[in-house]
Design an enzyme around this catalytic site. Structure first.
Site, PDB file in Angstrom:
ATOM      1  N   ASP A 293     -17.333   7.446  -2.490  1.00 25.46           N
ATOM      2  CA  ASP A 293     -16.162   7.405  -1.749  1.00 25.46           C
ATOM      3  C   ASP A 293     -15.608   8.860  -1.106  1.00 25.46           C
ATOM      4  O   ASP A 293     -16.279   9.785  -1.544  1.00 25.46           O
ATOM      5  CB  ASP A 293     -15.007   6.913  -2.629  1.00 25.46           C
ATOM      6  CG  ASP A 293     -13.570   6.449  -2.042  1.00 25.46           C
ATOM      7  OD1 ASP A 293     -13.320   6.499  -0.589  1.00 25.46           O
ATOM      8  OD2 ASP A 293     -12.266   6.631  -2.509  1.00 25.46           O
TER       9      ASP A 293
ATOM     10  N   HIS B 137      -6.881   1.048  -7.059  1.00 27.03           N
ATOM     11  CA  HIS B 137      -7.192   0.067  -5.981  1.00 27.03           C
ATOM     12  C   HIS B 137      -7.923  -1.083  -6.500  1.00 27.03           C
ATOM     13  O   HIS B 137      -8.898  -1.354  -6.212  1.00 27.03           O
ATOM     14  CB  HIS B 137      -8.236   0.754  -4.844  1.00 27.03           C
ATOM     15  CG  HIS B 137      -8.189   0.220  -3.608  1.00 27.03           C
ATOM     16  ND1 HIS B 137      -7.345  -0.798  -3.364  1.00 27.03           N
ATOM     17  CD2 HIS B 137      -8.748   0.570  -2.523  1.00 27.03           C
ATOM     18  CE1 HIS B 137      -7.807  -1.016  -1.920  1.00 27.03           C
ATOM     19  NE2 HIS B 137      -8.486  -0.180  -1.355  1.00 27.03           N
TER      20      HIS B 137
ATOM     21  N   GLN C 201      -9.927  -3.409  -4.030  1.00 27.65           N
ATOM     22  CA  GLN C 201     -11.169  -3.313  -3.740  1.00 27.65           C
ATOM     23  C   GLN C 201     -12.199  -3.317  -4.967  1.00 27.65           C
ATOM     24  O   GLN C 201     -13.149  -4.111  -4.785  1.00 27.65           O
ATOM     25  CB  GLN C 201     -11.063  -1.676  -3.700  1.00 27.65           C
ATOM     26  CG  GLN C 201     -12.481  -1.158  -3.227  1.00 27.65           C
ATOM     27  CD  GLN C 201     -12.810  -1.412  -1.730  1.00 27.65           C
ATOM     28  OE1 GLN C 201     -12.187  -1.137  -0.884  1.00 27.65           O
ATOM     29  NE2 GLN C 201     -14.017  -1.807  -1.752  1.00 27.65           N
TER      30      GLN C 201
ATOM     31  N   CYS D 201     -16.443   2.069  -0.575  1.00 30.36           N
ATOM     32  CA  CYS D 201     -15.350   1.262  -0.039  1.00 30.36           C
ATOM     33  C   CYS D 201     -15.010   1.287   1.388  1.00 30.36           C
ATOM     34  O   CYS D 201     -14.174   0.469   1.679  1.00 30.36           O
ATOM     35  CB  CYS D 201     -14.228   1.731  -1.079  1.00 30.36           C
ATOM     36  SG  CYS D 201     -13.614   3.419  -0.880  1.00 30.36           S
TER      37      CYS D 201
ATOM     38  N   ARG E  86       1.045  -1.257   0.149  1.00 27.92           N
ATOM     39  CA  ARG E  86      -0.105  -0.136  -0.077  1.00 27.92           C
ATOM     40  C   ARG E  86       0.743   1.239  -0.180  1.00 27.92           C
ATOM     41  O   ARG E  86       1.762   1.537   0.917  1.00 27.92           O
ATOM     42  CB  ARG E  86      -1.005   0.157   1.109  1.00 27.92           C
ATOM     43  CG  ARG E  86      -1.617   1.508   1.421  1.00 27.92           C
ATOM     44  CD  ARG E  86      -2.796   1.260   2.358  1.00 27.92           C
ATOM     45  NE  ARG E  86      -3.867   0.594   1.659  1.00 27.92           N
ATOM     46  CZ  ARG E  86      -4.862   0.909   2.103  1.00 27.92           C
ATOM     47  NH1 ARG E  86      -5.574   1.704   2.902  1.00 27.92           N
ATOM     48  NH2 ARG E  86      -6.147   0.169   1.483  1.00 27.92           N
TER      49      ARG E  86
HETATM   50  N1   CP Z   1     -11.435   0.206   1.516  1.00 27.94           N
HETATM   51  C1   CP Z   1     -10.229   0.108   2.148  1.00 27.94           C
HETATM   52  O1   CP Z   1      -9.278  -0.242   1.265  1.00 27.94           O
HETATM   53  O2   CP Z   1     -10.131   0.373   3.433  1.00 27.94           O
HETATM   54  P1   CP Z   1      -8.761   0.519   4.426  1.00 27.94           P
HETATM   55  O3   CP Z   1      -8.139   1.771   3.995  1.00 27.94           O
HETATM   56  O4   CP Z   1      -9.263   0.529   5.594  1.00 27.94           O
HETATM   57  O5   CP Z   1      -7.880  -0.707   3.835  1.00 27.94           O
HETATM   58  N1  NVA Z   2      -9.862   6.839  -2.254  1.00 26.61           N
HETATM   59  C1  NVA Z   2      -9.572   6.510  -0.872  1.00 26.61           C
HETATM   60  C2  NVA Z   2      -9.811   5.171  -0.641  1.00 26.61           C
HETATM   61  C3  NVA Z   2      -9.439   4.510   0.810  1.00 26.61           C
HETATM   62  C4  NVA Z   2      -9.748   3.046   0.663  1.00 26.61           C
HETATM   63  C5  NVA Z   2      -8.085   6.954  -0.550  1.00 26.61           C
HETATM   64  O1  NVA Z   2      -7.211   6.747  -1.119  1.00 26.61           O
HETATM   65  O2  NVA Z   2      -7.905   7.398   0.770  1.00 26.61           O
END
Ligand code: CP
Ligand code: NVA
Length: 324
Positions: A222, A129, A132, A262, A102
């Site tokens: 989101d 992502h 997801q 998400c 990540r």
């Molecule tokens: N949806 C998602 O990826 O959640 P987190 O950021 O908590 O991993």
């Molecule tokens: N768009 C958000 C998704 C989190 C799972 C971010 O990148 O923070």
């Protein structure tokens, strides 16, 4: 060896296979009969950003399938700071069987994958992502029994989550409508990529959310400010103020339409409590499905037997009829 950095790293048949496998693993987990598909395997997780769902769903899913996970925070590893990204990739790839990353910059996951001697999974970057999107497609399939011909209306930012889901929808014959304010839609470079990766895929940008949701099977939203964009928060709150998923917007959608997010949600910003907690919301089963989709993904990436044969296998049950 395959990596999973983009949803487009999978063919449509491979996505369909993973969704079938995810549903099978979910059913087996409910019966406490998890197949030990990851026995003897170790998966490393290197996370530069916070996470609840991605971290816990991967770690728990790996344990269910008999594998082990090792979590390392970005600060511990110092990707590109304490040590170069290629050096970290070359080293950790000898200790573990797969790495979930990540990262802030998508370039990090690309460089890492180019140097790692094991499958690399993108657990979110500033660009996309894909894990997801796999869980989301599983959820839509569960809710409606089918995917082809369905319409997802994404209300809000054309962000990492939207980019992956649009590709997934296009690959599986679904329509994706992005209802974003001016300046926050998909840019030309993404649109060109979409057309190249998903020829014939239906992707529409419509800044009028009230109009767009009339065609929705799923209304998705989101956060307006993603991780790493905190400096833009106030500006974004002003820009997105008319793009809240609330009861008034939901009332314009077909009765069968379901609401997705998400998570994490900023309640009262992009979505109201009333909608998030309503019967129309599938947000929490959606979060749960991340785990089963990722179990299917890891088991497939780490399977030594020929993958093509598995993917070609057709599901036993006939497809259910559409529920609308
Ligand atoms: N949806 C998602 O990826 O959640 P987190 O950021 O908590 O991993
Ligand atoms: N768009 C958000 C998704 C989190 C799972 C971010 O990148 O923070």
């Amino acid at each position: 060896m395959r990596h999973f950095l983009h949803l487009s790293d999978l063919t449509a048949d491979e996505i369909r296979y993973l969704l079938r496998e995810a549903a099978r693993l979910k059913a087996l987990h409910r019966k406490r009969k998890d197949p030990q598909l990851l026995a003897g395997r170790v998966v490393g997780l290197v996370f530069e950003k916070p996470s609840l769902r991605t971290r816990v769903s991967f770690e728990s899913g790996i344990a269910q399938l008999g594998g082990k996970s090792i979590f390392l925070s970005g600060a511990e590893v110092g990707l590109g700071a304490r040590e170069s990204i290629p050096d970290v990739a070359r080293t950790i790839g000898q200790y573990v069987d797969a790495v979930v990353l990540r990262v802030f910059s998508h370039a990090t996951v690309e460089i890492f994958a180019n140097h790692a001697d094991c499958p690399v999974v993108n657990g979110l970057s500033d660009y996309n992502h894909p894990c997801q999107a796999l869980g989301d497609l599983l959820t839509i399939q569960e809710v409606f029994g089918d995917l082809e011909g369905r319409t997802v209306v994404f209300v809000g930012d054309g962000n990492n989550v939207a980019r992956s889901l649009a590709i997934g929808c296009g690959k599986l014959g679904m329509r994706f409508i992005l209802a974003a304010p001016a300046g926050y839609g998909f840019d030309e470079s993404y649109l060109q990529q979409f057309r190249r990766l998903v020829p014939g895929g239906e992707l529409v940008q419509n800044g009028d959310a009230a109009h767009a949701v009339r065609e929705a099977d799923a209304i998705y939203t989101d956060v307006w400010t993603s991780m790493g964009q905190e400096a833009e928060r106030e500006k974004r709150q002003r820009s997105f103020a008319r793009y809240q998923v609330n009861a008034k917007l939901l009332a314009l959608a077909p009765a069968h339409a379901r609401v997705m997010h998400c998570l994490p949600a900023h309640r009262g910003e992009e979505i109201t409590d009333e909608v998030l907690d309503s019967e129309r919301s599938v947000v929490f089963p959606q979060a749960g499905n991340r785990m089963h989709a990722q179990k299917a993904l890891l088991a497939w990436l780490l399977d030594d037997s020929p993958r093509e044969r598995k993917v070609a296998k057709k599901p036993k049950a006939a497809r259910k009829s559409r529920s609308r």
